[in-house]
Design a protein around this motif. Sequence first.
Motif, PDB file in Angstrom:
ATOM      1  N   VAL A  93       0.652  -1.172  -0.053  1.00 28.39           N
ATOM      2  CA  VAL A  93      -0.039  -0.115  -0.019  1.00 28.39           C
ATOM      3  C   VAL A  93       0.842   1.161  -0.026  1.00 28.39           C
ATOM      4  O   VAL A  93       0.630   2.138  -0.855  1.00 28.39           O
ATOM      5  CB  VAL A  93      -1.065  -0.167   1.433  1.00 28.39           C
ATOM      6  N   LYS A  94       2.026   1.191   0.893  1.00 29.49           N
ATOM      7  CA  LYS A  94       2.915   2.367   0.761  1.00 29.49           C
ATOM      8  C   LYS A  94       3.404   2.682  -0.512  1.00 29.49           C
ATOM      9  O   LYS A  94       3.499   3.711  -1.145  1.00 29.49           O
ATOM     10  CB  LYS A  94       3.838   2.339   1.882  1.00 29.49           C
ATOM     11  N   GLU A  95       3.978   1.483  -1.101  1.00 32.49           N
ATOM     12  CA  GLU A  95       4.492   1.528  -2.494  1.00 32.49           C
ATOM     13  C   GLU A  95       3.452   1.992  -3.473  1.00 32.49           C
ATOM     14  O   GLU A  95       3.903   2.875  -4.504  1.00 32.49           O
ATOM     15  CB  GLU A  95       5.181   0.220  -2.812  1.00 32.49           C
ATOM     16  N   PHE A  96       2.439   1.394  -3.364  1.00 32.77           N
ATOM     17  CA  PHE A  96       1.302   1.823  -4.548  1.00 32.77           C
ATOM     18  C   PHE A  96       1.022   3.364  -4.231  1.00 32.77           C
ATOM     19  O   PHE A  96       0.698   4.242  -5.301  1.00 32.77           O
ATOM     20  CB  PHE A  96       0.086   1.002  -3.939  1.00 32.77           C
ATOM     21  N   ALA A  97       0.980   3.661  -3.013  1.00 31.58           N
ATOM     22  CA  ALA A  97       0.616   5.327  -2.688  1.00 31.58           C
ATOM     23  C   ALA A  97       1.724   6.100  -3.403  1.00 31.58           C
ATOM     24  O   ALA A  97       1.263   7.010  -4.421  1.00 31.58           O
ATOM     25  CB  ALA A  97       0.353   5.683  -1.258  1.00 31.58           C
ATOM     26  N   ILE A  98       2.757   5.930  -3.190  1.00 30.01           N
ATOM     27  CA  ILE A  98       3.872   6.418  -3.804  1.00 30.01           C
ATOM     28  C   ILE A  98       3.803   6.465  -5.372  1.00 30.01           C
ATOM     29  O   ILE A  98       3.927   7.787  -6.068  1.00 30.01           O
ATOM     30  CB  ILE A  98       5.370   6.302  -3.323  1.00 30.01           C
ATOM     31  N   PHE A  99       3.572   5.172  -5.835  1.00 27.73           N
ATOM     32  CA  PHE A  99       3.476   5.048  -7.370  1.00 27.73           C
ATOM     33  C   PHE A  99       2.419   5.906  -7.866  1.00 27.73           C
ATOM     34  O   PHE A  99       2.600   6.622  -8.849  1.00 27.73           O
ATOM     35  CB  PHE A  99       3.358   3.593  -7.608  1.00 27.73           C
ATOM     36  N   LEU A 100       1.158   5.855  -7.228  1.00 28.14           N
ATOM     37  CA  LEU A 100       0.042   6.680  -7.898  1.00 28.14           C
ATOM     38  C   LEU A 100       0.263   8.016  -7.875  1.00 28.14           C
ATOM     39  O   LEU A 100      -0.004   8.792  -8.864  1.00 28.14           O
ATOM     40  CB  LEU A 100      -1.240   6.409  -7.044  1.00 28.14           C
ATOM     41  N   GLN A 101       0.975   8.522  -6.802  1.00 32.01           N
ATOM     42  CA  GLN A 101       1.355  10.212  -6.957  1.00 32.01           C
ATOM     43  C   GLN A 101       2.094  10.209  -8.073  1.00 32.01           C
ATOM     44  O   GLN A 101       2.175  11.287  -8.807  1.00 32.01           O
ATOM     45  CB  GLN A 101       1.636  10.580  -5.554  1.00 32.01           C
ATOM     46  N   LYS A 102       3.569   9.662  -8.050  1.00 33.89           N
ATOM     47  CA  LYS A 102       4.560   9.995  -8.995  1.00 33.89           C
ATOM     48  C   LYS A 102       3.926   9.932 -10.696  1.00 33.89           C
ATOM     49  O   LYS A 102       4.455  10.269 -11.398  1.00 33.89           O
ATOM     50  CB  LYS A 102       5.713   9.280  -8.595  1.00 33.89           C
ATOM     51  N   SER A 103       3.194   8.735 -10.719  1.00 32.11           N
ATOM     52  CA  SER A 103       2.762   8.502 -12.198  1.00 32.11           C
ATOM     53  C   SER A 103       1.675   9.371 -12.569  1.00 32.11           C
ATOM     54  O   SER A 103       1.327   9.390 -13.737  1.00 32.11           O
ATOM     55  CB  SER A 103       2.282   7.088 -12.089  1.00 32.11           C
ATOM     56  N   GLY A 104       0.893  10.151 -11.629  1.00 33.70           N
ATOM     57  CA  GLY A 104      -0.100  10.842 -11.985  1.00 33.70           C
ATOM     58  C   GLY A 104      -1.375  10.089 -11.978  1.00 33.70           C
ATOM     59  O   GLY A 104      -2.396  10.626 -12.320  1.00 33.70           O
ATOM     60  N   ALA A 105      -1.437   9.030 -11.465  1.00 39.67           N
ATOM     61  CA  ALA A 105      -2.812   8.173 -11.374  1.00 39.67           C
ATOM     62  C   ALA A 105      -3.500   8.765 -10.238  1.00 39.67           C
ATOM     63  O   ALA A 105      -4.690   8.352 -10.291  1.00 39.67           O
ATOM     64  CB  ALA A 105      -2.536   6.858 -11.152  1.00 39.67           C
ATOM     65  N   ILE A 106      -2.955   9.488  -9.442  1.00 39.27           N
ATOM     66  CA  ILE A 106      -3.805  10.189  -8.322  1.00 39.27           C
ATOM     67  C   ILE A 106      -3.477  11.771  -8.360  1.00 39.27           C
ATOM     68  O   ILE A 106      -2.104  11.975  -8.599  1.00 39.27           O
ATOM     69  CB  ILE A 106      -3.669   9.679  -6.841  1.00 39.27           C
ATOM     70  N   LYS A 107      -4.370  12.668  -8.491  1.00 39.77           N
ATOM     71  CA  LYS A 107      -4.343  14.058  -8.378  1.00 39.77           C
ATOM     72  C   LYS A 107      -4.991  14.651  -7.469  1.00 39.77           C
ATOM     73  O   LYS A 107      -6.191  14.331  -7.236  1.00 39.77           O
ATOM     74  CB  LYS A 107      -4.384  14.406  -9.814  1.00 39.77           C
ATOM     75  N   PHE A 108      -4.602  15.601  -6.807  1.00 40.51           N
ATOM     76  CA  PHE A 108      -5.314  16.405  -6.038  1.00 40.51           C
ATOM     77  C   PHE A 108      -5.367  17.948  -6.355  1.00 40.51           C
ATOM     78  O   PHE A 108      -4.597  18.525  -7.136  1.00 40.51           O
ATOM     79  CB  PHE A 108      -4.469  16.834  -4.440  1.00 40.51           C
ATOM     80  N   GLY A 109      -6.746  18.538  -6.295  1.00 39.45           N
ATOM     81  CA  GLY A 109      -7.055  19.942  -6.647  1.00 39.45           C
ATOM     82  C   GLY A 109      -8.508  19.864  -6.782  1.00 39.45           C
ATOM     83  O   GLY A 109      -9.351  19.667  -5.659  1.00 39.45           O
TER      84      GLY A 109
END
Length: 202
Positions: free
Chosen positions: A4-20
């Motif tokens: 889950v930690k690795e996945f969270a960081i991956f989502l952020q770095k890949s742009g699969a999760i965005k905040f705004g």
Amino acid sequence: MDFVKEFAIFLQKSGAIKFGNFRLSSGKDSAYYIDLRLVPSFPHQFRKMIKSLQSLISDKIGLDSFDYIASVPTSGLVIASALSIEAVKPLIYIRQKPKDYGTSSLIEGKIPEGSRVVLVDDVGTTGHSLLHAVKALKEAKMKIEHAFVIVNRLEDARKNLEQEGVKLYEITDILALANILHSEEMIDSQTIDRINSQMSKS
């Protein structure tokens, strides 16, 4: 590092999760957007995600407790397809509306009545698309008691599915992902506050 930690960081770095500020398909405004359609473009992370989902299903209900994997197009179907290969389980999928030619079937695939089905999707929000699939499966006389998603947005999907007698499980949820990213100093406290505020209104 756990998945889950690795996945969270991956989502952020890949742009699969965005905040705004985002408008969801439901019409609701959201402080974040999760697009798991990007994950298959990263095959190593995609396979880790599928194996994590398979482990979750095995731990929660056992791989022998169901006969078929079902999903809904499109992003959930990509996940379910990979899972069906890993778990060696047959796959069906449920259309949003019947096709207007051929058999006019809502359920695609070959499945006998009374089969035990596990439902798989990418993200759980209100559970609307999952509920549509559950109702279609029940009308076709299938047994459906469990649904699995990669990320739960914690916006009533669990409650809505429980009303249909289906229990929802997830690998992770938006709060867990946001807290990891905050601890890694990848998002700020204000973003966490906005997510919490959004959940309290759902």
